[in-house]
Write a protein that holds these residues in place. Structure first.
Motif, PDB file in Angstrom:
ATOM      1  N   LYS A  44      -3.150  -4.462  -1.270  1.00 15.53           N
ATOM      2  CA  LYS A  44      -3.037  -3.052  -0.915  1.00 15.53           C
ATOM      3  C   LYS A  44      -4.391  -2.409  -0.684  1.00 15.53           C
ATOM      4  CE  LYS A  44      -0.363  -1.914  -4.422  1.00 15.53           C
ATOM      5  NZ  LYS A  44       0.448  -1.063  -5.331  1.00 15.53           N
ATOM      6  N   THR A  50       8.971  -7.592   1.760  1.00 17.42           N
ATOM      7  CA  THR A  50       8.246  -7.933   0.538  1.00 17.42           C
ATOM      8  C   THR A  50       7.226  -6.836   0.284  1.00 17.42           C
ATOM      9  OG1 THR A  50       6.531  -9.219   1.700  1.00 17.42           O
ATOM     10  CG2 THR A  50       8.510 -10.400   0.994  1.00 17.42           C
ATOM     11  N   TRP A  51       7.039  -6.517  -0.964  1.00 19.40           N
ATOM     12  CA  TRP A  51       6.060  -5.506  -1.339  1.00 19.40           C
ATOM     13  C   TRP A  51       5.505  -5.861  -2.717  1.00 19.40           C
ATOM     14  CZ3 TRP A  51       4.123  -2.062   1.963  1.00 19.40           C
ATOM     15  CH2 TRP A  51       3.272  -1.054   1.472  1.00 19.40           C
ATOM     16  N   ASP A  52       4.715  -6.927  -2.756  1.00 25.42           N
ATOM     17  CA  ASP A  52       4.108  -7.357  -4.012  1.00 25.42           C
ATOM     18  C   ASP A  52       2.897  -8.216  -3.697  1.00 25.42           C
ATOM     19  OD1 ASP A  52       4.966 -10.213  -3.772  1.00 25.42           O
ATOM     20  OD2 ASP A  52       6.962  -9.368  -4.038  1.00 25.42           O
ATOM     21  N   SER A  53       2.107  -8.483  -4.745  1.00 21.31           N
ATOM     22  CA  SER A  53       0.863  -9.227  -4.562  1.00 21.31           C
ATOM     23  C   SER A  53       1.098 -10.705  -4.298  1.00 21.31           C
ATOM     24  CB  SER A  53      -0.021  -9.070  -5.805  1.00 21.31           C
ATOM     25  OG  SER A  53       0.655  -9.542  -6.961  1.00 21.31           O
ATOM     26  N   THR A  54       2.289 -11.216  -4.613  1.00 21.61           N
ATOM     27  CA  THR A  54       2.574 -12.641  -4.407  1.00 21.61           C
ATOM     28  C   THR A  54       2.898 -12.934  -2.955  1.00 21.61           C
ATOM     29  OG1 THR A  54       3.400 -12.833  -6.679  1.00 21.61           O
ATOM     30  CG2 THR A  54       4.023 -14.570  -5.126  1.00 21.61           C
ATOM     31  N   LYS A 114       4.650 -16.732  -8.372  1.00 17.65           N
ATOM     32  CA  LYS A 114       4.049 -15.536  -8.953  1.00 17.65           C
ATOM     33  C   LYS A 114       2.841 -15.890  -9.811  1.00 17.65           C
ATOM     34  CE  LYS A 114       5.260 -11.347 -11.513  1.00 17.65           C
ATOM     35  NZ  LYS A 114       6.319 -10.639 -12.244  1.00 17.65           N
ATOM     36  N   TYR A 154       2.430  -7.368   1.440  1.00 13.71           N
ATOM     37  CA  TYR A 154       2.984  -6.031   1.623  1.00 13.71           C
ATOM     38  C   TYR A 154       3.315  -5.848   3.103  1.00 13.71           C
ATOM     39  CZ  TYR A 154       0.914  -5.528  -2.997  1.00 13.71           C
ATOM     40  OH  TYR A 154       0.585  -5.705  -4.313  1.00 13.71           O
TER      41      TYR A 154
END
Length: 430
Positions: free
Chosen positions: A254, A277-281, A23, A284
């Motif tokens: 995004k 997964t749905w995050d910037s790390t 992260k 998406y």
């Protein structure tokens, strides 16, 4: 990602590397280009010995036809880190940053406090020994190739970087004949950017599906997954069985429509468990692809699993997910793509019925159609009956597209005709 390795002009191999970073790690270059897609393993065999170098390409202009930017090169076994600057595919500067075996003599391991070097360097160092291994590039079933590595970690104090010319030029990026296909560092970008905006109308929506599934990288990965399904059997209960293979497609951010992909991996005999997964790390996820070893159409599980996903995504992002999400099922003869037609109906799939109730309904409708309408036990009848059940149960919430599994995929929506028979809608015009 050995399955996507490509041959170099000098019998070397270029293997794309996909990073999973912790992260808050920086995963994009200054001009917004993703690092994933710009990281490669360069493998070359000379005198029966393999050398392995990790390339990290940092473009200063992602739109250039030929690479302009900096290439970081790390020799896995020799411990040498170098950088090279390029303009339009031509090397203009080549420097060695660290040559680990020259920093501290290996016979003097442990701590070397306050050591002085020519050129203004001073440092406090610790050195450790470890083993680094790389898979055999030509024979994945063979044993790994390993080497002992000496790593020196230093706290630097310096007044002059003192970088000298690298004695070994890195001149193997040759894009002069267009062989890099738009420049090696841009390998991912031109083939993964989605231009077509998906549409809820099935006939209009097929444009976005055809664009996405005909991306060269996606076609290669899909062929690899199907080949693995039939050629790389997994032992279950002491017997070799075909299993499902698959991967995820994602947006790195995004705010863009640049797709990245996860590595292809195997599932079980009748299931492939996707990773949401749905995050910037980690990206998406806006698509899941997997094979069906028995050449069957999508199952009920291939639809209602993702109705659970959308309910776990933040409310402000659910429209983005519903617009771009696809579930792709690959068989020998056909490729199916499922898109979300009605987000609200899709979210309610599991509201009034349990997962098992939906499965039972799917099986019963397929069985009744096959026995009462088709009156056949042939494989074609089973496939048609499963398509019928999918449309009956899920047709209000999703669109199902189908294409022959061929070089240029041509998807059209699966619909009922006037006799309630599932057919590909042939009158969808471009």
């Amino acid at each position: 990602m050995w399955d996507q390795a490509r041959e170099g002009k000098d019998s070397s191999l270029l293997v794309p590397i996909h990073l999973t970073l912790i992260k808050d790690s920086i995963v994009r270059t200054a001009d917004g280009a993703p690092l994933n897609g710009n990281i490669w393993l360069y493998a070359k065999k000379k005198d029966d010995n393999w050398s392995f170098t990790m390339w990290t390409l940092i473009p200063t202009n992602s739109d250039k036809t030929k690479f302009t930017g900096t290439l970081l090169s790390e020799d896995y076994f020799q411990g040498i880190v170098s950088y090279s600057n390029y303009i339009n595919g031509e090397i203009i500067q080549n420097k060695e940053i660290i040559k680990k075996q020259n920093i501290a003599k290996r016979e003097k391991l442990a701590i070397t406090p306050g050591h002085k070097m020519a050129g203004g360097w001073s440092y406090d160092c610790n050195e450790r020994i470890y083993t680094i291994c790389v898979g055999n590039p030509r024979d994945p079933s063979d044993s790994d190739i390993c080497n002992i590595q000496y790593e020196t970690t230093c706290k630097w104090n310096w007044t002059n970087p003192g970088l000298g010319d690298n004695q070994e030029r890195i001149d193997w990026i040759d894009c002069s004949d267009g062989g890099c296909g738009g420049g090696l560092p841009n390998e991912e970008k031109p083939d993964s950017t989605l231009k077509e905006i998906p549409d809820k109308d099935p006939c209009k929506g097929k444009k976005a599906v055809n664009e996405r599934l005909n991306k060269e990288k996606i076609k290669v990965m899909n062929k690899t997954a199907l080949t693995n399904t039939h050629n790389q059997k997994i032992k279950v209960d002491n017997r070799d069985h075909k299993v499902e293979w698959g991967y995820e497609t994602k947006f790195a951010t995004k705010g863009s429509r640049d797709m990245i992909t996860s590595p292809i991996r195997n599932g079980q005999r009748s299931s492939f468990i996707p990773e949401k997964t749905w995050d910037s790390t980690y990206g998406y996820v806006i698509g899941v692809t997997h094979t069906h070893p028995q050449n069957s159409p999508p199952s009920a599980s291939d639809i209602f699993r993702f109705s659970q996903w959308i309910n776990q995504i933040p409310n402000g992002d659910q429209d983005l997910f519903a617009t771009y999400f696809t579930s792709t099922i690959i068989t020998n003869s056909s490729v199916y793509v499922i898109t979300i037609k009605d987000k609200d109906q899709f979210k309610k799939l599991l509201t009034n019925k349990t997962e098992q109730q939906l499965k039972d309904e799917y099986v019963n409708k397929a069985k009744n159609y096959q026995e009462e309408i088709l009156k056949s036990s042939d494989p074609w009848a089973q496939r048609e009956s499963q398509e019928y059940a999918l449309l009956k149960i899920f047709g209000a919430s999703v669109t199902i597209y189908k294409s022959k599994n061929q070089e240029n995929l041509d998807f059209k929506p699966l619909v009922f005709n006037n006799t309630n028979k599932p057919i590909v809608k042939s009158d969808c015009q471009d």
